[in-house]
Design a protein around this motif. Structure first.
Motif, PDB file in Angstrom:
ATOM      1  N   ASN A 109       0.830  -1.073   0.106  1.00 27.70           N
ATOM      2  CA  ASN A 109      -0.010   0.151   0.018  1.00 27.70           C
ATOM      3  C   ASN A 109       0.792   1.007   0.195  1.00 27.70           C
ATOM      4  O   ASN A 109       2.136   1.111  -0.288  1.00 27.70           O
ATOM      5  N   GLY A 110       0.302   2.599   0.055  1.00 31.77           N
ATOM      6  CA  GLY A 110       1.083   3.702   0.152  1.00 31.77           C
ATOM      7  C   GLY A 110       2.151   3.664   1.112  1.00 31.77           C
ATOM      8  O   GLY A 110       3.070   4.829   1.140  1.00 31.77           O
ATOM      9  N   PHE A 111       1.951   3.160   2.221  1.00 31.85           N
ATOM     10  CA  PHE A 111       2.823   3.108   3.348  1.00 31.85           C
ATOM     11  C   PHE A 111       3.851   2.073   3.555  1.00 31.85           C
ATOM     12  O   PHE A 111       4.584   1.864   4.310  1.00 31.85           O
ATOM     13  N   SER A 112       3.937   1.202   2.390  1.00 33.56           N
ATOM     14  CA  SER A 112       4.933   0.280   2.359  1.00 33.56           C
ATOM     15  C   SER A 112       6.247   0.640   2.349  1.00 33.56           C
ATOM     16  O   SER A 112       6.701   1.629   1.630  1.00 33.56           O
ATOM     17  N   THR A 113       7.388  -0.115   3.132  1.00 38.17           N
ATOM     18  CA  THR A 113       8.631   0.259   2.879  1.00 38.17           C
ATOM     19  C   THR A 113       9.469  -1.201   2.600  1.00 38.17           C
ATOM     20  O   THR A 113       8.764  -2.426   2.526  1.00 38.17           O
ATOM     21  N   ASP A 114      10.545  -1.272   2.327  1.00 37.43           N
ATOM     22  CA  ASP A 114      11.297  -2.339   2.188  1.00 37.43           C
ATOM     23  C   ASP A 114      11.143  -3.375   3.188  1.00 37.43           C
ATOM     24  O   ASP A 114      10.872  -4.561   2.855  1.00 37.43           O
ATOM     25  N   GLU A 115      11.448  -2.928   4.332  1.00 37.53           N
ATOM     26  CA  GLU A 115      11.209  -3.716   5.571  1.00 37.53           C
ATOM     27  C   GLU A 115       9.742  -4.320   5.699  1.00 37.53           C
ATOM     28  O   GLU A 115       9.739  -5.726   6.050  1.00 37.53           O
ATOM     29  N   SER A 116       8.905  -3.689   5.609  1.00 35.34           N
ATOM     30  CA  SER A 116       7.422  -4.091   5.420  1.00 35.34           C
ATOM     31  C   SER A 116       6.943  -5.172   4.415  1.00 35.34           C
ATOM     32  O   SER A 116       6.457  -6.275   4.575  1.00 35.34           O
TER      33      SER A 116
END
Length: 336
Positions: A109-116
Motif C-alpha cells: 500500500n502507500g505506506f509500504s517500506t522495504d522492511e514491511s
C-alpha cells in the motif's frame, strides 16, 4: 476540443459504428438535467480505439533473448486493490488517484517500506515477495448519469473511484504473466533486492510521449502492438503488454523521478555505456471485455482515460537464491 464519449446507459443511446464493425452506441457521459451532474470531457473517445486488424504487424516491444523465468503469482483473485503508490507517492493514501491491482506481496500500500514488504506474505511461488501492480481496467457498459453525478461530487470513502472519474465495473484479468527475459546482446546480472522500477507514464496524455510505454494488442495478434485500445475479433482477448527498463546503473535501487537508475536498452537490445543488463520484466495482462469500445483504464482525472497512460510498477523482493535462479535460467537460454 475534441469530443470524448463514453458508453451510454440504456435509454440514452445514439447510433454508432466503428470501421464497419457493429458497435454498441455511445452518448454523452451524463445528463445535464441531473442535479449536480457536470457534463465534462471525461473520455475515452472513439478515436482512442482501433480495430486490431488495422494495426500493421511488426512491433513486438522490447527485444529479448530466448531465456526467461516466469514468476507465477495469480491474477489478484483475492481482490488486493487500493489507489496508493508507495514508489511514486510514498506515505500517502490515495496518492495515485486511480485504483491499482496487485499481485505478489500481500501488504503493498502507500505506506509500504522495504522492511514491511520483506516481512509480508505473497501470492507468488518460491517466496517471491515482490510487489507487482498496475491500474485496473474497467467495463464502461452502462456508465451514465448516476455515475457521472457521483464523479462530480468527490467522496473521501471512494479513493481512486467514482470521485476521481474512474467509474464502471472492474475487470479481473483472465491471466497475468510475469516474465523475466534475457538480453539479446549480453548476459544479465542479478537485480539488487528492493530495486524499484516504473514503466510508462500515468500522465502521458498531458506530459507528452517521452516516457509513454503503453502497448495494447489482442490474443492471436501479438505480432502487432498499438498505443490505442484494441478492438479484438470475437473470441480474442485484450492484452496489455508492459515492458520494464532493464539496464541498471549498478549502484542505485531508486532515483529521483524513478527513471535514471534503470533505463531502456537501445533498439538493438544493447544497454547504454555505464549500465549493465538485468532480467527484463514483461507483464502481459489478458482480459475479456464487453464488445465494442466499452472499456477503459483507470487514470488521473485530467488524463481522461487515454490508453497511452497505461503503466505499471515493480519492487523486487525476491530472495537472493531465487534471483540467482532467474539469472541462471535467462543466461542459459532456458524457459523456467
Amino acid at each position: 476540443m475534441r469530443k470524448r464519449l463514453v458508453l451510454a446507459m440504456a435509454g440514452v443511446l445514439i447510433a454508432g459504428s466503428l470501421t464497419g464493425m457493429g458497435r454498441p452506441a455511445f452518448a454523452d457521459h451524463c445528463d445535464p438535467s441531473v442535479q449536480g451532474a457536470q457534463c465534462e470531457d471525461v473520455g475515452p473517445g472513439l478515436e482512442d480505439f482501433v480495430d486490431i486488424r488495422q494495426v500493421p504487424p511488426g512491433d513486438t516491444g522490447v527485444r529479448a533473448a530466448r531465456g526467461s523465468f516466469t514468476s507465477r503469482c495469480g491474477r489478484n483473485e483475492n481482490g488486493h486493490r487500493n489507489s496508493d503508490n508507495h514508489i511514486v507517492t510514498p506515505g500517502v493514501s490515495n496518492g495515485a488517484h486511480h485504483v491499482h491491482d496487485y499481485v505478489g506481496n500481500l501488504t503493498t500500500n502507500g505506506f509500504s517500506t522495504d522492511e514491511s514488504l520483506a516481512a509480508g506474505g505473497t501470492t507468488c511461488r518460491f517466496g517471491d515477495r515482490s510487489a507487482y501492480f498496475w491500474p485496473v481496467l474497467r467495463s464502461r457498459t452502462g456508465v451514465g448519469a448516476a455515475q457521472a453525478a457521483a464523479s462530480a461530487s468527490p467522496s473521501p470513502d471512494q479513493p481512486g473511484g467514482a470521485s476521481e472519474g474512474n467509474v464502471g465495473r472492474i475487470l479481473l484479468a483472465r491471466s497475468v504473466t510475469l516474465q523475466f527475459r534475457g538480453n539479446p546482446v549480453s548476459r544479465v546480472v542479478a537485480m539488487p533486492r528492493f530495486l524499484r522500477m516504473i514503466t510508462g507514464d500515468a500522465k502521458a496524455a498531458t506530459n507528452g510521449g517521452a516516457n509513454a510505454r503503453a502497448q495494447w494488442t489482442c490474443t492471436g495478434f501479438t505480432n502487432r502492438l498499438t498505443s490505442r485500445y484494441p478492438l479484438c475479433p470475437r473470441g480474442s482477448q485484450v492484452l496489455r503488454v508492459l515492458d520494464f527498463p532493464s539496464c541498471w546503473d549498478g549502484q542505485n535501487t531508486d532515483s529521483a523521478g524513478h527513471r535514471t537508475h534503470v533505463v531502456f536498452p537501445g533498439a538493438n537490445g544493447a544497454c547504454p555505456a555505464g549500465t549493465r543488463a538485468i532480467p527484463q520484466l514483461r507483464m502481459t495482462l489478458a482480459y475479456s471485455v464487453p464488445s465494442g469500445p466499452s472499456f477503459a483504464v483507470d487514470s488521473f482525472p485530467e488524463q481522461r482515460h487515454n490508453p497511452v497512460t497505461d503503466h505499471a510498477d515493480f519492487e523486487n523482493v525476491m530472495p537472493d537464491r531465487l534471483m540467482t535462479t532467474v539469472v541462471s535460467c535467462v543466461n542459459r537460454g532456458l524457459r523456467c
